[in-house]
Scaffold this motif. Structure first.
Motif, PDB file in Angstrom:
ATOM      1  N   LEU A 156       0.830  -1.200   0.000  1.00 16.24           N
ATOM      2  CA  LEU A 156       0.000   0.000   0.000  1.00 16.24           C
ATOM      3  C   LEU A 156       0.868   1.255   0.000  1.00 16.24           C
ATOM      4  CD1 LEU A 156      -2.794   1.295   0.122  1.00 16.24           C
ATOM      5  CD2 LEU A 156      -2.672   1.142   2.622  1.00 16.24           C
ATOM      6  N   PHE A 157       1.951   1.233   0.769  1.00 13.99           N
ATOM      7  CA  PHE A 157       2.875   2.366   0.820  1.00 13.99           C
ATOM      8  C   PHE A 157       3.450   2.661  -0.569  1.00 13.99           C
ATOM      9  CE2 PHE A 157       7.366   3.635   1.042  1.00 13.99           C
ATOM     10  CZ  PHE A 157       7.273   4.834   1.730  1.00 13.99           C
ATOM     11  N   GLU A 158       3.887   1.623  -1.263  1.00 15.11           N
ATOM     12  CA  GLU A 158       4.480   1.821  -2.588  1.00 15.11           C
ATOM     13  C   GLU A 158       3.441   2.334  -3.587  1.00 15.11           C
ATOM     14  OE1 GLU A 158       6.402  -1.864  -3.504  1.00 15.11           O
ATOM     15  OE2 GLU A 158       8.082  -1.478  -2.134  1.00 15.11           O
ATOM     16  N   TYR A 159       2.210   1.863  -3.457  1.00 12.31           N
ATOM     17  CA  TYR A 159       1.148   2.367  -4.332  1.00 12.31           C
ATOM     18  C   TYR A 159       0.904   3.856  -4.075  1.00 12.31           C
ATOM     19  CZ  TYR A 159      -3.550   3.290  -6.092  1.00 12.31           C
ATOM     20  OH  TYR A 159      -4.628   3.848  -6.735  1.00 12.31           O
ATOM     21  N   LEU A 160       0.820   4.240  -2.815  1.00 12.91           N
ATOM     22  CA  LEU A 160       0.554   5.641  -2.483  1.00 12.91           C
ATOM     23  C   LEU A 160       1.672   6.560  -2.953  1.00 12.91           C
ATOM     24  CD1 LEU A 160      -0.966   5.606   1.132  1.00 12.91           C
ATOM     25  CD2 LEU A 160      -2.094   6.294  -0.984  1.00 12.91           C
ATOM     26  N   THR A 161       2.909   6.165  -2.697  1.00 12.62           N
ATOM     27  CA  THR A 161       4.028   7.044  -3.056  1.00 12.62           C
ATOM     28  C   THR A 161       4.222   7.133  -4.565  1.00 12.62           C
ATOM     29  OG1 THR A 161       5.538   5.169  -2.692  1.00 12.62           O
ATOM     30  CG2 THR A 161       5.263   6.737  -0.880  1.00 12.62           C
ATOM     31  N   GLU A 162       3.810   6.100  -5.296  1.00 10.04           N
ATOM     32  CA  GLU A 162       3.964   6.120  -6.752  1.00 10.04           C
ATOM     33  C   GLU A 162       2.767   6.755  -7.459  1.00 10.04           C
ATOM     34  OE1 GLU A 162       4.637   2.083  -7.847  1.00 10.04           O
ATOM     35  OE2 GLU A 162       6.527   1.928  -6.729  1.00 10.04           O
ATOM     36  N   VAL A 177       4.120  11.029   3.070  1.00  6.80           N
ATOM     37  CA  VAL A 177       3.966   9.690   3.635  1.00  6.80           C
ATOM     38  C   VAL A 177       5.275   9.248   4.280  1.00  6.80           C
ATOM     39  CG1 VAL A 177       3.269   7.310   3.186  1.00  6.80           C
ATOM     40  CG2 VAL A 177       2.370   9.150   1.755  1.00  6.80           C
ATOM     41  N   TYR A 178       5.173   8.682   5.478  1.00  3.65           N
ATOM     42  CA  TYR A 178       6.342   8.142   6.176  1.00  3.65           C
ATOM     43  C   TYR A 178       6.098   6.679   6.530  1.00  3.65           C
ATOM     44  CZ  TYR A 178       7.396  13.104   6.822  1.00  3.65           C
ATOM     45  OH  TYR A 178       7.636  14.437   6.614  1.00  3.65           O
ATOM     46  N   PHE A 179       7.172   5.909   6.508  1.00  7.33           N
ATOM     47  CA  PHE A 179       7.111   4.502   6.913  1.00  7.33           C
ATOM     48  C   PHE A 179       8.115   4.313   8.050  1.00  7.33           C
ATOM     49  CE2 PHE A 179       5.545   0.352   5.221  1.00  7.33           C
ATOM     50  CZ  PHE A 179       6.083  -0.460   6.194  1.00  7.33           C
ATOM     51  N   VAL A 180       7.628   3.826   9.194  1.00 12.88           N
ATOM     52  CA  VAL A 180       8.487   3.637  10.365  1.00 12.88           C
ATOM     53  C   VAL A 180       9.121   2.254  10.291  1.00 12.88           C
ATOM     54  CG1 VAL A 180       8.607   3.627  12.875  1.00 12.88           C
ATOM     55  CG2 VAL A 180       6.990   5.148  11.714  1.00 12.88           C
ATOM     56  N   THR A 181      10.425   2.210  10.038  1.00 14.41           N
ATOM     57  CA  THR A 181      11.128   0.935   9.890  1.00 14.41           C
ATOM     58  C   THR A 181      12.636   1.155   9.950  1.00 14.41           C
ATOM     59  OG1 THR A 181      11.407  -0.998   8.461  1.00 14.41           O
ATOM     60  CG2 THR A 181      11.186   1.128   7.363  1.00 14.41           C
ATOM     61  N   LYS A 182      13.363   0.102  10.269  1.00 12.58           N
ATOM     62  CA  LYS A 182      14.823   0.114  10.174  1.00 12.58           C
ATOM     63  C   LYS A 182      15.294  -0.543   8.878  1.00 12.58           C
ATOM     64  CE  LYS A 182      16.017  -0.002  15.120  1.00 12.58           C
ATOM     65  NZ  LYS A 182      16.697  -0.805  16.183  1.00 12.58           N
ATOM     66  N   ASP A 183      14.335  -1.118   8.139  1.00 15.09           N
ATOM     67  CA  ASP A 183      14.690  -1.913   6.961  1.00 15.09           C
ATOM     68  C   ASP A 183      15.089  -1.069   5.757  1.00 15.09           C
ATOM     69  OD1 ASP A 183      14.025  -4.059   8.524  1.00 15.09           O
ATOM     70  OD2 ASP A 183      12.070  -4.411   7.581  1.00 15.09           O
ATOM     71  N   LYS A 184      14.666   0.193   5.726  1.00 14.00           N
ATOM     72  CA  LYS A 184      14.927   1.046   4.565  1.00 14.00           C
ATOM     73  C   LYS A 184      15.406   2.419   5.032  1.00 14.00           C
ATOM     74  CE  LYS A 184      13.277   0.254   0.734  1.00 14.00           C
ATOM     75  NZ  LYS A 184      13.821  -0.261  -0.542  1.00 14.00           N
ATOM     76  N   LYS A 185      16.145   3.086   4.160  1.00 15.82           N
ATOM     77  CA  LYS A 185      16.618   4.441   4.418  1.00 15.82           C
ATOM     78  C   LYS A 185      16.109   5.363   3.310  1.00 15.82           C
ATOM     79  CE  LYS A 185      19.275   2.869   7.783  1.00 15.82           C
ATOM     80  NZ  LYS A 185      18.972   3.138   9.209  1.00 15.82           N
ATOM     81  N   GLY A 186      15.927   6.630   3.634  1.00 20.40           N
ATOM     82  CA  GLY A 186      15.499   7.582   2.621  1.00 20.40           C
ATOM     83  C   GLY A 186      14.529   8.598   3.187  1.00 20.40           C
TER      84      GLY A 186
END
Length: 557
Positions: free
Chosen positions: A246-252, A259-268
């Motif tokens: 859903l996050f990738e759909y929204l940002t694209e 939009v923010y995603f709370v995670t340690k798995d990705k940077k940016g």
């Protein structure tokens, strides 16, 4: 059949029961200050017993009871709760006996006598009652216990209840013993021999309740704090599953949103670590917070909360599960979880036919269920015929294109035993590519893949597989969504169901290819023996991206 009786409207309760409750097996008594949640009543699992059930006070779960993990209630367990209410569903014959043979003036009196005198009362963990005031016993009821054959700990609790209800104690201190799980107030009462003014004990109890209220996630949303952005909290802060898609759909597709995603798995720019100093403030001020599992204790969002959840359940959840370990070992387990769940505004399910399970497992009276499908399954449906996507994943996985592929995904268990894991024979390995996909929690993998599959989403592995073997995982429904063959290997089925609990009415619709012995499973695969599976819980008309985006747009300030 359960009959609800308004207590104050029935002056002759026994006659009313005999005349108007002939078809009822169980009876609920309520007064004008008590709400009975009809939807919860429908999900109770009653038999030929009276049942203690769970409850809220003024809409919030304020209890600290740990007995919800047990099968039967004891007097000690019931009394050792920070709030006491008449939280019982009576077996009709038990109620008729009680109102004919004990002293009572109100519902609390009848409940107390049931606990003292009935041989066995079972426990159902559903939250049936909401009490808008604190019920109390009558002096007549408490005095009636004098001279009865009651154990010394129960006598202590009756004295305690009397003092907190502004009634004189019933028993001499020589007759009582301190309960094994005594609270601070209990120790004070015994040490002072119930000689202090009643108000002193009542103040001690009030302070204990105030302390309880501060630790169980009770809060009101403050819409004035909100800022126009969206925050995703994935499962255990992981960048995967419904949240990721859903996050990738929204940002694209909807770049107008912040939009923010709370995670340690990705940077940016879009990603924030859960360890960031301001993370609580970021989440709590978001207009929309999107979850995929339970909300952490320390976070109290003020915005619209959309719960994506992480799959169609086979394993019993929360209020449907006894969860004895959690209830016994985790402080205020049910209260902390329940009071967060009632703050959710929307709950996403994959298909409407499964909604009744979530309605039974979670408090949904403040939440709207939206059955639009899961984002992770919309990905599967969109890419199942995309040969470029499928071939690319196969190439990255180094799969033999001349072989079909088996994806093996056993459920994580916390007992550290590996007896249930499959060891594939050479005849299977020679015919199929084998991908082992273990749960993220499982650190005891017996088998390793040639390629590190942690870089791949589970949905990508499903996409390139021909057969999926699992046991109790929701991945089963994902695979069936795009017509993959699904086999169930469950050598520990009876034990797992007993200790963990399964939704059997769901499981029995997808167990057409269930095997308890690996030899029979391997033979079925080699002989291409496969039975088609009922599609009641499958959704192939998924519009989750669009439907959830509309919910977000409606909620943005």
């Amino acid at each position: 059949m359960i009959k609800v009786i308004d207590f104050h409207e029935q002056l002759d309760l026994k006659s009313f029961i005999n005349s108007y409750c002939r078809e009822a097996s169980h009876i609920i008594l309520k007064d004008k200050n008590t709400q009975v949640r009809d939807e919860a009543v429908n999900y109770t699992e009653l038999d030929d017993h009276s049942f203690i059930v769970d409850y809220t006070n003024n809409g919030y779960y304020t209890n600290d009871s740990r007995y919800m993990g047990k099968a039967f209630i004891t007097v000690n367990d019931w009394f050792n709760n920070i709030t006491l209410q008449p939280n019982i569903i009576f077996r009709k014959e038990d109620l008729k006996w009680l109102i004919s043979n004990v002293e009572w003036e109100n519902i609390f009196d009848i409940t107390l006598n049931a606990l003292i005198y009935l041989d066995e009362i079972k426990i159902d963990p559903h939250v049936v009652f909401n009490f808008n005031h604190q019920n109390k016993p009558s002096a007549q009821c408490l005095k009636s216990f004098k001279g009865q054959n009651i154990d010394s700990e129960s006598k202590f609790y009756i004295n305690k209840l009397a003092m907190l209800s502004s009634i004189n104690p019933v028993f001499d201190t020589k007759e009582i013993n301190l309960p094994y799980n005594a609270r601070t107030i209990d120790k004070v009462m015994l040490k002072t021999k119930f000689k202090l003014p009643k108000s002193a004990y009542q103040n001690l109890n009030k302070k204990a309740i105030q302390k309880q209220m501060q630790s169980i996630n009770i809060y009101e949303k403050d819409k004035l704090q909100l800022k126009p952005y969206i925050v995703f909290l994935g499962f255990d802060f992981g960048y995967r599953g419904n949240s990721k898609y859903l996050f990738e759909y929204l940002t694209e597709q909807h770049s107008k949103y912040t939009v923010y995603f709370v995670t340690k798995d990705k940077k940016g720019d879009h990603f924030i670590s859960p360890d960031h100093a301001s993370i609580n403030e970021v989440i709590e001020k978001a207009s929309v917070v999107i979850l995929e599992s339970y909300l952490p204790d320390h976070i109290k969002p003020n915005g619209t909360i959309i719960q994506l959840w992480h799959g169609t359940p086979l394993k019993r959840l929360f209020l449907d599960s006894k969860e004895p370990k959690q209830n016994n070992d985790i402080y205020n387990y049910r209260a902390r979880k329940y009071n967060k769940l009632i703050k959710q505004d929307y709950f996403i399910t994959d298909v409407a036919s499964i909604n009744y399970v979530f309605e039974s497992a979670f408090p949904m009276h403040e939440t709207k269920i939206v059955s639009c499908g899961y984002p992770r399954n919309q990905y599967l449906l969109e890419y199942q015929t995309d040969s470029n996507e499928v071939d690319n994943i196969k190439q990255l996985l180094n799969l033999d294109k001349d072989k079909e592929t088996i994806l093996y995904t056993p459920t994580w268990r916390d007992n550290k035993e590996n007896d249930f894991l499959l060891e594939f024979p050479e005849e299977i390995k020679s015919k199929y590519n084998i991908i082992y996909k273990y749960h993220e929690e499982d650190q005891s993998n017996k088998h390793k893949n040639d390629i590190d599959i942690n870089q791949f989403e589970t949905q990508q592995l499903i996409l390139v597989s021909d057969i999926v073997i699992s046991d109790y995982s929701s991945i089963i429904f994902d695979a069936l969504t795009i017509d993959k063959k699904v086999y169930l290997y469950t050598p520990d089925f009876k034990d797992y169901d007993y200790h963990r609990g399964l939704y059997k009415h769901v499981y029995e619709l997808i167990n057409e290819n269930q095997y308890f012995e690996k030899a029979l499973l391997f033979k079925a695969i080699m002989d291409n023996q496969y039975n088609m599976i009922n599609d009641k819980y499958i959704n192939k008309n998924n519009d989750s991206y669009e439907a959830i985006t509309q919910l977000i747009e409606d909620a943005m300030i």
